[in-house]
Design a protein around this motif. Structure first.
Motif, PDB file in Angstrom:
ATOM      1  N   VAL A   1      -6.347  -3.357  -2.114  1.00  9.94           N
ATOM      2  CA  VAL A   1      -5.550  -2.830  -1.005  1.00  9.94           C
ATOM      3  C   VAL A   1      -6.501  -2.347   0.087  1.00  9.94           C
ATOM      4  O   VAL A   1      -7.506  -1.691  -0.204  1.00  9.94           O
ATOM      5  CB  VAL A   1      -4.649  -1.659  -1.469  1.00  9.94           C
ATOM      6  CG1 VAL A   1      -3.767  -1.180  -0.314  1.00  9.94           C
ATOM      7  CG2 VAL A   1      -3.790  -2.081  -2.648  1.00  9.94           C
ATOM      8  N   SER A   2      -6.191  -2.671   1.325  1.00  8.17           N
ATOM      9  CA  SER A   2      -7.049  -2.261   2.443  1.00  8.17           C
ATOM     10  C   SER A   2      -6.202  -2.099   3.704  1.00  8.17           C
ATOM     11  O   SER A   2      -5.024  -2.467   3.740  1.00  8.17           O
ATOM     12  CB  SER A   2      -8.161  -3.283   2.676  1.00  8.17           C
ATOM     13  OG  SER A   2      -7.597  -4.541   3.027  1.00  8.17           O
ATOM     14  N   SER A   3      -6.826  -1.546   4.762  1.00  8.87           N
ATOM     15  CA  SER A   3      -6.160  -1.386   6.048  1.00  8.87           C
ATOM     16  C   SER A   3      -7.084  -1.889   7.143  1.00  8.87           C
ATOM     17  O   SER A   3      -8.269  -1.540   7.174  1.00  8.87           O
ATOM     18  CB  SER A   3      -5.798   0.085   6.300  1.00  8.87           C
ATOM     19  OG  SER A   3      -5.235   0.249   7.584  1.00  8.87           O
ATOM     20  N   SER A   4      -6.534  -2.697   8.039  1.00 11.38           N
ATOM     21  CA  SER A   4      -7.339  -3.231   9.133  1.00 11.38           C
ATOM     22  C   SER A   4      -7.603  -2.174  10.215  1.00 11.38           C
ATOM     23  O   SER A   4      -8.498  -2.328  11.041  1.00 11.38           O
ATOM     24  CB  SER A   4      -6.634  -4.440   9.765  1.00 11.38           C
ATOM     25  OG  SER A   4      -5.346  -4.068  10.247  1.00 11.38           O
ATOM     26  N   LYS A   5      -6.830  -1.064  10.195  1.00 12.43           N
ATOM     27  CA  LYS A   5      -7.009   0.002  11.185  1.00 12.43           C
ATOM     28  C   LYS A   5      -6.752   1.342  10.501  1.00 12.43           C
ATOM     29  O   LYS A   5      -5.641   1.888  10.545  1.00 12.43           O
ATOM     30  CB  LYS A   5      -6.064  -0.199  12.369  1.00 12.43           C
ATOM     31  CG  LYS A   5      -6.428   0.634  13.585  1.00 12.43           C
ATOM     32  CD  LYS A   5      -5.541   0.281  14.770  1.00 12.43           C
ATOM     33  CE  LYS A   5      -5.953   1.085  16.008  1.00 12.43           C
ATOM     34  NZ  LYS A   5      -5.090   0.743  17.164  1.00 12.43           N
TER      35      LYS A   5
ATOM     36  N   GLU B   1      -2.769  -4.013   3.880  1.00 14.27           N
ATOM     37  CA  GLU B   1      -2.827  -5.371   3.342  1.00 14.27           C
ATOM     38  C   GLU B   1      -3.245  -5.306   1.871  1.00 14.27           C
ATOM     39  O   GLU B   1      -4.081  -4.477   1.496  1.00 14.27           O
ATOM     40  CB  GLU B   1      -3.824  -6.231   4.117  1.00 14.27           C
ATOM     41  CG  GLU B   1      -3.469  -6.428   5.586  1.00 14.27           C
ATOM     42  CD  GLU B   1      -3.976  -5.316   6.478  1.00 14.27           C
ATOM     43  OE1 GLU B   1      -4.923  -4.619   6.056  1.00 14.27           O
ATOM     44  OE2 GLU B   1      -3.427  -5.126   7.578  1.00 14.27           O
ATOM     45  N   PHE B   2      -2.653  -6.158   1.053  1.00 15.82           N
ATOM     46  CA  PHE B   2      -2.984  -6.145  -0.380  1.00 15.82           C
ATOM     47  C   PHE B   2      -3.108  -7.577  -0.902  1.00 15.82           C
ATOM     48  O   PHE B   2      -2.613  -8.536  -0.301  1.00 15.82           O
ATOM     49  CB  PHE B   2      -1.921  -5.391  -1.187  1.00 15.82           C
ATOM     50  CG  PHE B   2      -0.577  -6.065  -1.213  1.00 15.82           C
ATOM     51  CD1 PHE B   2      -0.242  -6.988  -2.207  1.00 15.82           C
ATOM     52  CD2 PHE B   2       0.377  -5.796  -0.236  1.00 15.82           C
ATOM     53  CE1 PHE B   2       0.981  -7.616  -2.228  1.00 15.82           C
ATOM     54  CE2 PHE B   2       1.614  -6.421  -0.251  1.00 15.82           C
ATOM     55  CZ  PHE B   2       1.914  -7.326  -1.251  1.00 15.82           C
TER      56      PHE B   2
ATOM     57  N   TYR C   1      -1.746   9.299   5.828  1.00 19.41           N
ATOM     58  CA  TYR C   1      -0.781   8.532   5.056  1.00 19.41           C
ATOM     59  C   TYR C   1      -1.521   7.676   4.033  1.00 19.41           C
ATOM     60  O   TYR C   1      -2.647   7.221   4.277  1.00 19.41           O
ATOM     61  CB  TYR C   1       0.062   7.640   5.974  1.00 19.41           C
ATOM     62  CG  TYR C   1       0.998   8.404   6.887  1.00 19.41           C
ATOM     63  CD1 TYR C   1       2.350   8.499   6.601  1.00 19.41           C
ATOM     64  CD2 TYR C   1       0.517   9.022   8.040  1.00 19.41           C
ATOM     65  CE1 TYR C   1       3.211   9.192   7.447  1.00 19.41           C
ATOM     66  CE2 TYR C   1       1.369   9.729   8.878  1.00 19.41           C
ATOM     67  CZ  TYR C   1       2.712   9.805   8.574  1.00 19.41           C
ATOM     68  OH  TYR C   1       3.559  10.498   9.405  1.00 19.41           O
ATOM     69  N   ARG C   2      -0.863   7.437   2.896  1.00 16.80           N
ATOM     70  CA  ARG C   2      -1.483   6.661   1.836  1.00 16.80           C
ATOM     71  C   ARG C   2      -0.561   5.532   1.404  1.00 16.80           C
ATOM     72  O   ARG C   2       0.618   5.759   1.110  1.00 16.80           O
ATOM     73  CB  ARG C   2      -1.798   7.562   0.629  1.00 16.80           C
ATOM     74  CG  ARG C   2      -2.569   6.871  -0.483  1.00 16.80           C
ATOM     75  CD  ARG C   2      -2.986   7.880  -1.539  1.00 16.80           C
ATOM     76  NE  ARG C   2      -1.827   8.479  -2.187  1.00 16.80           N
ATOM     77  CZ  ARG C   2      -1.881   9.615  -2.874  1.00 16.80           C
ATOM     78  NH1 ARG C   2      -3.016  10.275  -2.976  1.00 16.80           N
ATOM     79  NH2 ARG C   2      -0.790  10.090  -3.446  1.00 16.80           N
ATOM     80  N   CYS C   3      -1.108   4.328   1.391  1.00 17.98           N
ATOM     81  CA  CYS C   3      -0.383   3.142   0.928  1.00 17.98           C
ATOM     82  C   CYS C   3      -0.817   2.830  -0.502  1.00 17.98           C
ATOM     83  O   CYS C   3      -2.021   2.652  -0.771  1.00 17.98           O
ATOM     84  CB  CYS C   3      -0.672   1.952   1.854  1.00 17.98           C
ATOM     85  SG  CYS C   3       0.028   0.372   1.305  1.00 17.98           S
ATOM     86  N   GLU C   4       0.141   2.766  -1.414  1.00 13.84           N
ATOM     87  CA  GLU C   4      -0.141   2.481  -2.825  1.00 13.84           C
ATOM     88  C   GLU C   4       0.575   1.207  -3.250  1.00 13.84           C
ATOM     89  O   GLU C   4       1.761   1.033  -2.971  1.00 13.84           O
ATOM     90  CB  GLU C   4       0.309   3.644  -3.708  1.00 13.84           C
ATOM     91  CG  GLU C   4      -0.424   4.954  -3.461  1.00 13.84           C
ATOM     92  CD  GLU C   4       0.041   6.059  -4.380  1.00 13.84           C
ATOM     93  OE1 GLU C   4       0.961   5.813  -5.197  1.00 13.84           O
ATOM     94  OE2 GLU C   4      -0.497   7.179  -4.291  1.00 13.84           O
TER      95      GLU C   4
ATOM     96  N   LEU D   1      -3.384  -0.728 -10.067  1.00 14.49           N
ATOM     97  CA  LEU D   1      -3.105   0.185  -8.970  1.00 14.49           C
ATOM     98  C   LEU D   1      -4.218   0.138  -7.934  1.00 14.49           C
ATOM     99  O   LEU D   1      -5.403   0.232  -8.268  1.00 14.49           O
ATOM    100  CB  LEU D   1      -2.959   1.634  -9.480  1.00 14.49           C
ATOM    101  CG  LEU D   1      -2.753   2.715  -8.397  1.00 14.49           C
ATOM    102  CD1 LEU D   1      -1.442   2.468  -7.653  1.00 14.49           C
ATOM    103  CD2 LEU D   1      -2.781   4.108  -9.010  1.00 14.49           C
ATOM    104  N   GLY D   2      -3.814  -0.031  -6.678  1.00 11.94           N
ATOM    105  CA  GLY D   2      -4.759   0.017  -5.569  1.00 11.94           C
ATOM    106  C   GLY D   2      -4.170   0.824  -4.429  1.00 11.94           C
ATOM    107  O   GLY D   2      -2.941   0.899  -4.280  1.00 11.94           O
TER     108      GLY D   2
END
Length: 293
Positions: A26-30, A46-47, A103-106, A116-117
């Protein structure tokens, strides 16, 4: 060497037979987002999973505690109707300063070996300047130390300040008897004089919107000589009043109007002691004197 040549193929075959470690990424481009107030904020997530085609996606907001934003396929009450999901990316509509935070995306992929990521996105909502509060006293004595205070607690990033006297910006130099702190919003006078009287206002500004100013307020400097005359006149009047009261009291005593009237003592009427009643026993009665008729 001959032994190594024999073992090498066996090791390669064994390594190929070991299953690869399956994990969700799991990652974030921004990861850091800054938007103006009342606009949309896009929090990217994005995952990638190795096996699970339908992982579970959750969004949470960190603060004093943890608040659910998106859970079990739906938004919580605070975000319902003002947010949407595209894949794992979260979009918040018409954000305010209350939406700022982390904020956290799981993403949970139950079929992956490491299932889990997560990734974090920081949201900062920018707020233009608001009308600042200005503290300007109505009047002070000449020679006093004075501090004027200006504050805008709502603007993000924090506002910087300028002070104006009679619509002219005040700039402190080495020769002036005042100083201006543009970050704290203070205007300090070492010793005010009659020349410092005037209309004062403060202006707050930041990089988000147009500057805002408070309503100008009048500052009056009272000369020390004038205040001293006033004190002397007031003291003389009070002394004259005290002397007049003392004179009135003396005159009143001389005329006797201040003496207390003595209460007349109550006199009881004289009542003689009645004689004892005559004895009913005649035998015991004796004449003490003889009366002649």
């Amino acid at each position: 060497m001959q032994t190594m040549k024999i073992l090498a193929p066996l090791l390669i075959t064994a390594m190929l037979q070991i299953p690869a470690c399956l994990t969700v990424t799991v990652s974030s481009s921004k990861p850091k987002v800054e938007v103006h107030e009342h606009t949309d904020a896009v929090l990217s997530c994005e995952f990638k999973t190795e096996k699970d085609p339908n992982p579970r996606i959750e969004w949470k907001k960190r603060g004093k505690g943890v608040t659910f934003v998106y859970f079990d396929g739906k938004f919580s009450d605070h975000y319902a109707g003002r947010a949407k999901m595209e894949g794992a990316t979260l979009t918040l509509h018409s954000v305010t300063q209350k939406d700022s935070g982390e904020y956290r995306c799981e993403v949970t992929a139950s079929q992956d070996h490491v299932n889990l990521g997560e990734t974090s996105v920081s949201l900062n909502v920018l707020v233009p300047p608001h009308v600042p509060s200005c503290e300007v006293p109505g009047s002070v004595f000449s020679g006093s130390i004075l501090e004027l205070v200006c504050k805008d607690k709502l603007s993000v990033p924090p506002a910087t300040y300028r002070w104006f006297k009679d619509n002219k910006a005040l700039t402190a130099t080495g020769e002036t008897l005042f100083s201006v702190d543009s970050d704290k919003g203070t205007l300090k006078f070492k010793s005010v004089s009659k020349a410092d009287s005037g209309m004062y206002r403060c202006e707050s500004s930041n990089s988000v919107g147009a500057p805002k100013s408070c309503v100008a307020q009048r500052l009056k400097i009272i000369e020390y000589q004038l205040s001293l005359k006033t004190l002397i006149a007031g003291g003389a009047g009070l002394l004259a009043l005290i002397l007049l009261c003392c004179l009135s009291a003396c005159l009143c005593r001389r005329r006797g109007c201040c003496k207390k009237e003595k209460k007349a003592q109550s006199c009881k009427p004289y009542s003689p002691t009645p004689p004892p009643p005559p004895s009913r026993n005649l035998k015991n009665y004796k004449h003490t004197q003889s009366f002649m008729i």
